[in-house]
Design an enzyme around this catalytic site. Structure first.
Site, PDB file in Angstrom:
ATOM      1  N   CYS A   1       0.874  -1.168   0.000  1.00 43.14           N
ATOM      2  CA  CYS A   1       0.000   0.000   0.000  1.00 43.14           C
ATOM      3  C   CYS A   1       0.910   1.215   0.000  1.00 43.14           C
ATOM      4  CB  CYS A   1      -0.841   0.007   1.268  1.00 43.14           C
ATOM      5  SG  CYS A   1      -1.781  -1.503   1.484  1.00 43.14           S
TER       6      CYS A   1
ATOM      7  N   GLY B   1       1.849  -3.363   4.748  1.00 46.12           N
ATOM      8  CA  GLY B   1       2.466  -4.597   5.232  1.00 46.12           C
ATOM      9  C   GLY B   1       1.420  -5.518   5.815  1.00 46.12           C
TER      10      GLY B   1
ATOM     11  N   GLU C   1       7.480 -14.738 -20.326  1.00 48.68           N
ATOM     12  CA  GLU C   1       7.241 -13.301 -20.189  1.00 48.68           C
ATOM     13  C   GLU C   1       6.046 -12.871 -21.047  1.00 48.68           C
ATOM     14  OE1 GLU C   1       8.000 -11.060 -18.259  1.00 48.68           O
ATOM     15  OE2 GLU C   1       7.760  -9.175 -19.311  1.00 48.68           O
TER      16      GLU C   1
ATOM     17  N   GLU D   1      -1.640 -10.622 -17.200  1.00 48.68           N
ATOM     18  CA  GLU D   1      -1.824  -9.493 -16.284  1.00 48.68           C
ATOM     19  C   GLU D   1      -2.605  -8.351 -16.928  1.00 48.68           C
ATOM     20  OE1 GLU D   1       2.693  -7.609 -16.314  1.00 48.68           O
ATOM     21  OE2 GLU D   1       1.503  -7.375 -14.521  1.00 48.68           O
TER      22      GLU D   1
ATOM     23  N   LYS E   1       2.657 -11.187 -19.533  1.00 52.56           N
ATOM     24  CA  LYS E   1       2.124  -9.885 -19.978  1.00 52.56           C
ATOM     25  C   LYS E   1       0.658 -10.036 -20.371  1.00 52.56           C
ATOM     26  CE  LYS E   1       4.579  -7.681 -18.841  1.00 52.56           C
ATOM     27  NZ  LYS E   1       5.944  -7.710 -18.384  1.00 52.56           N
TER      28      LYS E   1
ATOM     29  N   LYS F   1       2.086  -1.895  -8.854  1.00 50.19           N
ATOM     30  CA  LYS F   1       3.403  -1.805  -9.486  1.00 50.19           C
ATOM     31  C   LYS F   1       4.498  -2.317  -8.557  1.00 50.19           C
ATOM     32  CE  LYS F   1       6.283  -0.504 -12.682  1.00 50.19           C
ATOM     33  NZ  LYS F   1       6.391  -1.485 -13.782  1.00 50.19           N
TER      34      LYS F   1
END
Ligand code: M6R
Length: 605
Positions: free
Chosen positions: A2, A99, A478, A485, A482, A600
């Site tokens: 967060c 956390g 990969e 997601e 991609k 991210k």
């Protein structure tokens, strides 16, 4: 994971909190909230959805106050709704938390026995109620230490106190936390990026630290409550790289930036006059190395896998590549002659950071290949090799991936040269090929038109497969990552040779299958695997290079990438896969820069 922001000022803080929360959205975006203290009252406003929603809420029902905290959430405990959004406040305190509190269930039961009532399903509320309990007997700072004693897990906190209106207390265990300094205003933030729009003067809290900030003063304490001093760091200038310009979203901007970012990176590492690689200060003599262990998560792990193929091809070293969340709990046998290389865009990924800490505890040498040089992982490593890609905002990693590949490839070339695994002639040839890369990336981006057509095949697809051998196998992984997601479509990345051991059963009429087969030593084998797929009805997109002539009228599409020496193929073959994921997601009207359920920077384990 967060995002936390706190501001103590001599003027109203709400709009600066909102601006910082927008910058922090890359850490989580399922709900957000703000709390300020005004007129002896804690004003808490929060709602599900993006910060924009919070902004609307505050527009209709403004909050004022010169001291405040804010939060963007990525849900761990409890649904992303209004009640579970942070801050979590009582009559005495308001708390934002990043956390996980691992013993929250036990603490909750004890607090309930004492008569405290819980409103949310979060682990954070135990902190609010513990503080509320301790504040009845102790000062704010002592109440924080008493609370911290009870908590297990990894966290960063920002706390407001109704009866001590001018202070914010921050505490860090495991999750990163920074403070920023300005005139008549001080800040608390999950990272420097959150604070960069307001100040370039910051300090990072060490693990176990607590800080007390007011508008004109910041005090630091260690885990034993001893006062300590902190170095003030000056952040490098933001070069406006975070603006969208003419692009619709950050992902497309970042995909199309790759020729530029790779050229930038090559210029940083290749000395064009001496035709040499500017990598010095190895923490271990490359000649004496025993093994290289590469560690990362997600896309960064795929960079580790590509690096493994390169290291085995170019050097006589032993190599291992591991996923950080596995590495940190395996019974790893550490060796002081090994170099442990951590790859991470953000430098804040909790699993990667924990794996790095484990290496440090075992006194082995660490290197990080990183984009954010001020990050936790960079600061903890013995040796840092930046990828110079500039800020990557889209959740899906694109330019950071090619940046990671570039730096790790350059590092491997240098090691191979020092160990005399390759002679000077080959070394120079490889450098000269590397310099061609930015132009070839530009050419690869021209595959976009064809990709846009192929993307339509995915609209009604039940799933898809990505196949490759050798270093094209991690590129297949990969490509699949991609696509999942961004477009929420099931995608499997597989070594082409493994298909017959089970996954071939998934192939049915019309299933899109992407085959990555540049003209390398695996080419014929991969093409045979592709024929097996076509024979079972798979709709194949073949990604290959100009040096070959595969004619098969049953291939739905053939994409010819520019020719480059085979070791460098992963750079070029990954481009159409990024574009494919992007265009499928566009067609499916998915949120390109902020895919659902993700963030991210993954700062929880
Ligand atoms: O910041 P990091 O490179 O350590 O992040 C690791 C992964 O979370 C990241 O690469 C993730 O897999 C990306 N969203 C993939 O596009």
């Amino acid at each position: 994971m967060c995002g936390i922001i706190g501001i103590a000022s001599n003027k109203s803080v709400t709009s600066n909190i909102i601006n910082s929360l927008k910058r922090l959205e890359y850490r989580g975006y399922d709900s957000s909230g703000v709390a300020t203290i005004d007129d002896n009252t804690i004003n808490e406003k929060k709602c599900p959805g993006r910060v924009e929603e919070l902004e609307k809420l505050l527009f209709n029902s403004p909050s004022s106050g010169n001291v405040g905290i804010g939060h963007v959430r990525w849900a761990t405990h409890g649904l992303p709704n209004q009640i579970n959004a942070h801050p979590h406040s009582s009559e005495l305190v308001s708390v934002v938390h990043n956390g996980i509190i691992e013993n929250s269930e036990n603490l909750k039961q004890n607090l309930e026995k004492d008569g405290y009532k819980f409103k949310s399903q979060t682990d954070t509320e135990v902190i609010t109620l513990l503080l509320t309990k301790f504040l009845k007997k102790f000062s704010p700072l002592d109440a924080v230490y008493k609370t911290l004693e009870k908590l297990t897990g990894s966290f960063a906190l920002g706390i407001l106190f109704r009866e001590h209106q001018n202070i914010i207390i921050g505490a860090r265990r495991g999750s990163p936390l920074a403070v920023g300094y300005s005139n008549n205003e001080n800040y608390l933030g999950s990272d420097s990026y959150a604070l960069k729009s307001m100040t370039n003067k910051i300090s990072y809290l060490d693990d176990g630290d607590v800080c007390v900030l007011t508008k004109d003063h910041i005090e630091f304490y260690d885990s034993k409550k001893n006062k300590k001093n902190k170095k003030v760091l000056i952040l490098s200038e933001d070069k406006n790289e975070t603006k969208l310009g003419d692009f619709k979203n950050f992902m497309s901007k970042e995909i199309f930036e790759q020729p530029f970012t790779s050229s930038n990176c090559i210029n940083e590492y290749i000395d064009k006059i001496r035709n040499d690689i500017n990598i010095i200060d190895f923490p271990l003599n490359p000649k004496k190395l025993n093994k290289i262990v590469l560690i990362g998560c997600g896309t960064a792990y795929h960079s580790c896998l590509v690096a493994k193929y390169w290291l085995e091809e170019l050097t006589d070293l032993n190599v291992e590549a591991d996923i950080a969340s596995e590495f940190r709990y395996r019974n790893v046998k550490f060796n002081k002659s090994n170099l442990y290389v951590f790859i991470s865009q953000s430098g804040e990924t909790a699993d990667t950071a924990a794996a790095l800490e484990l290496c440090k505890k075992n006194n082995v040498k660490t290197c990080s290949i990183i984009n954010v040089v001020e990050s936790t992982i960079a600061r903890s490593s013995d040796w840092v090799l930046p990828i110079h890609a500039g800020p990557e905002i889209g959740v899906a990693s694109t330019k950071a991936f090619t940046g990671q590949l570039l730096v790790v490839y350059i590092l491997i070339l240098k090691i191979a040269e020092i160990r005399k695994n390759i002679n000077r002639k080959i070394f120079l040839e490889k450098i000269s090929n590397l310099k061609k890369l930015p132009d070839l990336l530009k050419k690869s981006l021209k595959s976009e038109d064809k990709i846009q057509i192929f993307a339509k095949d995915f609209i009604d697809a039940k799933g898809s497969m990505f196949l490759g051998r050798g270093s094209s196998f991690p590129i297949a992984l990969e490509g699949a990552l991609k696509l999942k997601e961004l477009s929420y479509l099931h995608a499997e990345g597989y070594p082409a040779g493994e298909m017959k051991h089970g996954p071939l059963a998934l192939i049915e009429d019309g299933l899109p299958v992407i085959v990555i087969a540049p003209k390398d030593k695996y080419f014929e084998k991969t093409i045979s695997n592709m024929q097996e797929v076509i024979a079972r009805g798979g709709k194949v997109l073949l990604i290959t290079d100009k040096k070959n002539e595969v004619i098969n009228e049953n291939i739905r599409f053939k994409l010819e990438m520019p020719y480059i020496e085979s070791l460098l193929n992963p750079f070029l073959t990954t481009i159409p896969l990024q574009l494919l994921a992007y265009h499928v997601a566009l067609l499916k009207k998915c949120d390109i820069d902020k895919p659902r359920n993700l963030a991210k920077s993954v700062t929880v384990e």
